[in-house]
Design an enzyme around this catalytic site. Structure first.
Site, mmCIF file in Angstrom:
data_model
loop_
_atom_site.group_PDB
_atom_site.id
_atom_site.type_symbol
_atom_site.label_atom_id
_atom_site.label_comp_id
_atom_site.label_asym_id
_atom_site.label_seq_id
_atom_site.Cartn_x
_atom_site.Cartn_y
_atom_site.Cartn_z
ATOM 1 N N THR A 1 0.827 -1.210 0.000
ATOM 2 C CA THR A 1 0.000 0.000 0.000
ATOM 3 C C THR A 1 0.859 1.257 0.000
ATOM 4 O OG1 THR A 1 -1.666 1.220 1.257
ATOM 5 C CG2 THR A 1 -0.160 -0.090 2.543
ATOM 6 N N SER B 1 -2.703 3.187 10.356
ATOM 7 C CA SER B 1 -3.690 2.288 10.977
ATOM 8 C C SER B 1 -2.983 0.960 11.231
ATOM 9 C CB SER B 1 -4.883 2.042 10.041
ATOM 10 O OG SER B 1 -4.501 1.193 8.963
ATOM 11 N N TYR C 1 -3.951 -1.859 10.107
ATOM 12 C CA TYR C 1 -3.860 -2.507 8.787
ATOM 13 C C TYR C 1 -2.613 -2.028 8.029
ATOM 14 C CZ TYR C 1 -4.077 -2.375 3.785
ATOM 15 O OH TYR C 1 -3.694 -2.429 2.476
ATOM 16 N N HIS C 2 -2.451 -0.707 7.912
ATOM 17 C CA HIS C 2 -1.303 -0.192 7.150
ATOM 18 C C HIS C 2 0.013 -0.652 7.798
ATOM 19 C CE1 HIS C 2 -4.396 2.664 5.514
ATOM 20 N NE2 HIS C 2 -3.675 2.528 4.425
ATOM 21 N N LYS D 1 1.421 -3.879 6.555
ATOM 22 C CA LYS D 1 2.115 -3.808 5.261
ATOM 23 C C LYS D 1 3.565 -3.354 5.460
ATOM 24 C CE LYS D 1 -1.466 -4.927 2.707
ATOM 25 N NZ LYS D 1 -1.565 -5.973 1.709
HETATM 26 P P1 NAD Z 1 -10.460 -8.104 -0.377
HETATM 27 O O1 NAD Z 1 -10.696 -8.165 1.085
HETATM 28 O O2 NAD Z 1 -11.613 -7.850 -1.278
HETATM 29 O O3 NAD Z 1 -9.724 -9.437 -0.885
HETATM 30 C C1 NAD Z 1 -8.783 -10.143 -0.115
HETATM 31 C C2 NAD Z 1 -9.024 -11.624 -0.354
HETATM 32 O O4 NAD Z 1 -8.062 -12.373 0.424
HETATM 33 C C3 NAD Z 1 -10.418 -12.079 0.110
HETATM 34 O O5 NAD Z 1 -11.041 -12.841 -0.901
HETATM 35 C C4 NAD Z 1 -10.140 -12.913 1.358
HETATM 36 O O6 NAD Z 1 -11.091 -13.952 1.532
HETATM 37 C C5 NAD Z 1 -8.731 -13.430 1.086
HETATM 38 N N1 NAD Z 1 -7.952 -13.731 2.309
HETATM 39 C C6 NAD Z 1 -7.731 -12.923 3.369
HETATM 40 N N2 NAD Z 1 -6.992 -13.574 4.290
HETATM 41 C C7 NAD Z 1 -6.751 -14.812 3.799
HETATM 42 C C8 NAD Z 1 -6.071 -15.948 4.291
HETATM 43 N N3 NAD Z 1 -5.510 -15.950 5.509
HETATM 44 N N4 NAD Z 1 -6.001 -17.066 3.519
HETATM 45 C C9 NAD Z 1 -6.592 -17.090 2.291
HETATM 46 N N5 NAD Z 1 -7.265 -16.037 1.775
HETATM 47 C C10 NAD Z 1 -7.356 -14.917 2.528
HETATM 48 O O7 NAD Z 1 -9.317 -6.978 -0.610
HETATM 49 P P2 NAD Z 1 -8.871 -6.253 -1.959
HETATM 50 O O8 NAD Z 1 -9.464 -4.913 -1.997
HETATM 51 O O9 NAD Z 1 -9.033 -7.173 -3.085
HETATM 52 O O10 NAD Z 1 -7.322 -6.070 -1.661
HETATM 53 C C11 NAD Z 1 -6.381 -7.073 -2.031
HETATM 54 C C12 NAD Z 1 -4.985 -6.642 -1.610
HETATM 55 O O11 NAD Z 1 -4.670 -5.399 -2.242
HETATM 56 C C13 NAD Z 1 -4.875 -6.434 -0.110
HETATM 57 O O12 NAD Z 1 -3.693 -7.007 0.366
HETATM 58 C C14 NAD Z 1 -4.849 -4.936 0.044
HETATM 59 O O13 NAD Z 1 -4.059 -4.583 1.133
HETATM 60 C C15 NAD Z 1 -4.258 -4.452 -1.265
HETATM 61 N N6 NAD Z 1 -4.750 -3.118 -1.636
HETATM 62 C C16 NAD Z 1 -6.090 -2.890 -1.851
HETATM 63 C C17 NAD Z 1 -6.513 -1.614 -2.196
HETATM 64 C C18 NAD Z 1 -7.972 -1.273 -2.422
HETATM 65 O O14 NAD Z 1 -8.290 -0.089 -2.625
HETATM 66 N N7 NAD Z 1 -8.876 -2.239 -2.423
HETATM 67 C C19 NAD Z 1 -5.575 -0.578 -2.322
HETATM 68 C C20 NAD Z 1 -4.224 -0.852 -2.084
HETATM 69 C C21 NAD Z 1 -3.829 -2.124 -1.737
HETATM 70 N N1 USQ Z 2 -12.753 9.267 3.698
HETATM 71 C C1 USQ Z 2 -13.728 10.246 3.732
HETATM 72 N N2 USQ Z 2 -15.023 9.859 3.659
HETATM 73 C C2 USQ Z 2 -15.396 8.561 3.519
HETATM 74 C C3 USQ Z 2 -14.405 7.567 3.456
HETATM 75 C C4 USQ Z 2 -13.085 7.955 3.557
HETATM 76 O O1 USQ Z 2 -13.437 11.438 3.857
HETATM 77 O O2 USQ Z 2 -16.611 8.299 3.448
HETATM 78 C C5 USQ Z 2 -11.334 9.651 3.785
HETATM 79 C C6 USQ Z 2 -10.569 8.954 4.896
HETATM 80 O O3 USQ Z 2 -10.721 9.646 6.129
HETATM 81 C C7 USQ Z 2 -9.152 8.958 4.340
HETATM 82 C C8 USQ Z 2 -9.353 8.851 2.837
HETATM 83 O O4 USQ Z 2 -10.703 9.210 2.580
HETATM 84 O O5 USQ Z 2 -8.557 10.191 4.594
HETATM 85 C C9 USQ Z 2 -9.094 7.474 2.271
HETATM 86 O O6 USQ Z 2 -9.889 6.507 2.920
HETATM 87 P P1 USQ Z 2 -10.192 5.085 2.231
HETATM 88 O O7 USQ Z 2 -11.078 4.314 3.133
HETATM 89 O O8 USQ Z 2 -10.651 5.313 0.839
HETATM 90 O O9 USQ Z 2 -8.719 4.453 2.108
HETATM 91 P P2 USQ Z 2 -7.752 3.731 3.174
HETATM 92 O O10 USQ Z 2 -8.363 3.591 4.508
HETATM 93 O O11 USQ Z 2 -6.426 4.412 3.100
HETATM 94 O O12 USQ Z 2 -7.583 2.264 2.587
HETATM 95 C C10 USQ Z 2 -7.728 1.929 1.205
HETATM 96 C C11 USQ Z 2 -7.816 0.397 1.116
HETATM 97 C C12 USQ Z 2 -6.495 -0.198 1.603
HETATM 98 C C13 USQ Z 2 -5.339 0.390 0.798
HETATM 99 C C14 USQ Z 2 -5.335 1.908 0.871
HETATM 100 C C15 USQ Z 2 -4.340 2.512 -0.107
HETATM 101 O O13 USQ Z 2 -8.915 -0.081 1.912
HETATM 102 O O14 USQ Z 2 -6.532 -1.616 1.431
HETATM 103 O O15 USQ Z 2 -4.108 -0.090 1.281
HETATM 104 O O16 USQ Z 2 -6.634 2.400 0.453
HETATM 105 S S1 USQ Z 2 -3.655 4.026 0.500
HETATM 106 O O17 USQ Z 2 -4.749 4.888 0.962
HETATM 107 O O18 USQ Z 2 -2.956 4.657 -0.616
HETATM 108 O O19 USQ Z 2 -2.774 3.720 1.592
#
Ligand code: NAD
Ligand code: USQ
Length: 421
Positions: free
Chosen positions: A145, A195, A197-198, A201
């Site tokens: 991320t 967070s 979560y972050h 990573k």
């Molecule tokens: P998602 O939650 O939709 O998909 C994750 C998948 O992984 C799910 O299908 C879940 O069942 C599976 N999973 C989780 N833990 C597991 C485990 N222990 N064993 C097997 N399967 C498991 O998430 P996404 O939005 O598709 O994101 C995928 C990846 O991309 C994540 O690692 C996330 O951090 C990264 N990412 C997502 C975004 C975004 O905006 N969605 C942005 C940046 C990075």
């Molecule tokens: N935000 C609002 N209103 C909303 C939702 C979010 O103002 O209704 C704001 C949040 O406070 C934050 C920003 O929008 O400042 C981004 O929030 P987000 O939920 O869109 O993104 P984030 O929590 O950072 O997480 C998402 C994905 C995560 C990925 C990350 C990439 O869920 O898996 O790693 O984006 S990044 O943001 O570049 O780190």
């Protein structure tokens, strides 16, 4: 190429699996379906009606004539199952999406913090150990991320993973004083996760650096921005292939949430001042980037390749105003449930993907309408009570949050309150 997609049933993993299969690769999805279980736990569903994994795979075979395999393995808990899969299937590349990815979900309570750290770090570590134990030369492509860097810039563009620094040396190797000399070094860019979560990573990054150095694993870590959009060329081919669309306060990400909120007539929920600037990438570009990363692996013994997987940056309130301008939606400034800077600038280097042929799909009115149309089509499935973001970063934030939100974040009747008690 034989490619295993860990987390291939998720929002990114499903379209990436279809894209790679469509290109002619042999694809197997490994997923424990935990994301679907979390939907049930939260009482929130994808806005789009996603089919079961079996129905999805059967539909893909029918539509494309191509087969994608599926293994239900918990990568974090079932090490033997994972190792056995790797030894049997012998993939050339493994794409690792299998982590708990929602920052708000990770901050809800102690249980979720522990689950997120246990799940994400164990999944990554198990994968690396299993590859070493298998003795196979497998390229790992991990979805990291942009949030590992934090969202400040220190007056410079955020580089792709590594920072050039100069260290002043004033002793030789025998400990004798010498004239101060500047020596060039490269270090991982200092981390600043926002967070739990972050933070996982960030921990992943250290695991990758170690296994690349010690065991010469070939690893690419993609520091991805916020994904927006829902369809790709493949998921749009049949209703049964539809991708998930998260809009709830935990899993919905900001731009897709705003587009959904506009479609169902719910005011756009800008947190705080809306001054947060974030990096974005369209879901089609995500799939293309995975393809490019797979096609350009590091050599054995090379350090981890880190690419910034984003195409543009936007300030949250600007996105809300843009959508309000084109759709007439209302904008509502709500108290920020997160602990984050009120304003930040963000400038990011993303040259690697551009140099390797990515032609970015930038935010354009037509595409915004496309996502809104998807949301409008399934508006009758929306549960408005799931829209507010209720997960608070710190307890004292409850003071600034309207009683309705604070109550449901910690009050009786909420599943979280049991964990807090
Ligand atoms: P998602 O939650 O939709 O998909 C994750 C998948 O992984 C799910 O299908 C879940 O069942 C599976 N999973 C989780 N833990 C597991 C485990 N222990 N064993 C097997 N399967 C498991 O998430 P996404 O939005 O598709 O994101 C995928 C990846 O991309 C994540 O690692 C996330 O951090 C990264 N990412 C997502 C975004 C975004 O905006 N969605 C942005 C940046 C990075
Ligand atoms: N935000 C609002 N209103 C909303 C939702 C979010 O103002 O209704 C704001 C949040 O406070 C934050 C920003 O929008 O400042 C981004 O929030 P987000 O939920 O869109 O993104 P984030 O929590 O950072 O997480 C998402 C994905 C995560 C990925 C990350 C990439 O869920 O898996 O790693 O984006 S990044 O943001 O570049 O780190």
């Amino acid at each position: 190429m034989k490619i295993a997609i860990l987390g291939g049933d998720g929002f990114c993993g499903w379209p990436a699996s279809l894209h790679l299969s469509d290109l002619g690769h042999e694809v197997v999805i490994v997923d424990n379906l935990s994301r679907r279980a979390i939907d049930e736990e939260l009482g929130a569903e994808s806005l789009t009606p996603i089919c079961s994994i079996d129905e999805r795979l059967a539909a893909w075979k029918e539509v494309s004539g191509k087969e994608i395999g599926f293994e239900n393995i918990d990568v974090a808990q079932d090490y033997d199952g994972l190792l056995n899969f790797i030894n049997t299937y012998k993939p050339d590349a493994i794409v690792h999406f299998a982590e708990q990815r929602a920052a708000p979900y990770s901050m809800k309570n102690s249980r979720n913090k522990r689950y997120t750290v246990d799940n994400n770090t164990n999944a990554t570590h198990n994968l690396l150990v299993a590859i070493v134990e298998s003795g196979l030369d497998i390229h790992v492509v991990h979805l990291g991320t942009m949030g590992v860097y934090g969202y400040g810039t220190a007056g410079m563009k955020i580089p792709e993973g590594y920072l050039d620094i100069k260290v002043e040396v004033d002793e030789d190797e025998n400990g004798n004083t010498i004239d101060p000399t500047l020596v060039d070094q490269q270090i991982l860019y200092p981390t600043n996760p926002g967070s739990v979560y972050h933070m996982t990573k960030v921990l992943d990054q250290t695991l990758f650096a170690y296994y690349a150095k010690n065991d010469e694993l070939r690893i690419t870590d993609l520091h991805q921005g916020i994904i927006w959009g829902t369809h790709t060329d493949q998921t749009a081919r049949d209703e049964r292939l539809i991708n998930r669309f998260d809009y709830d306060g935990d899993y919905g990400t900001v731009l897709n949430r705003f587009l959904m909120q506009s479609a169902v007539g719910y005011p756009l929920t800008v947190h705080g001042t809306g001054g947060q600037t974030r990096a974005f990438i369209h879901i089609r570009d995500m799939a293309k980037c995975i393809q490019i990363a797979i096609e350009n692996p590091p050599a054995r013994g090379e350090r981890v390749k880190i690419f910034n997987q984003m195409t543009e940056t936007h300030r949250v309130r600007d996105l809300a105003n843009l959508i309000a301008d084109i759709s007439g939606a209302q904008v509502e400034m709500v108290p920020n449930p997160r602990k984050e800077s009120a304003e930040n600038e963000l400038h990011v280097v993303n040259d690697t993907f551009l140099d390797l042929g990515l032609n970015p799909t930038k935010l354009a009115e037509g595409l915004l309408h496309e996502v809104e149309d998807v949301a409008r089509k399934y508006a009758d499935r929306a549960d408005m009570s799931k829209i507010p973001a209720r997960s608070l970063w710190t307890q004292n934030q409850a003071e600034g949050v309207p009683p309705s939100v604070a109550e449901s974040a910690g009050g009786a009747g909420n599943p979280d309150s049991a964990a807090k008690a």
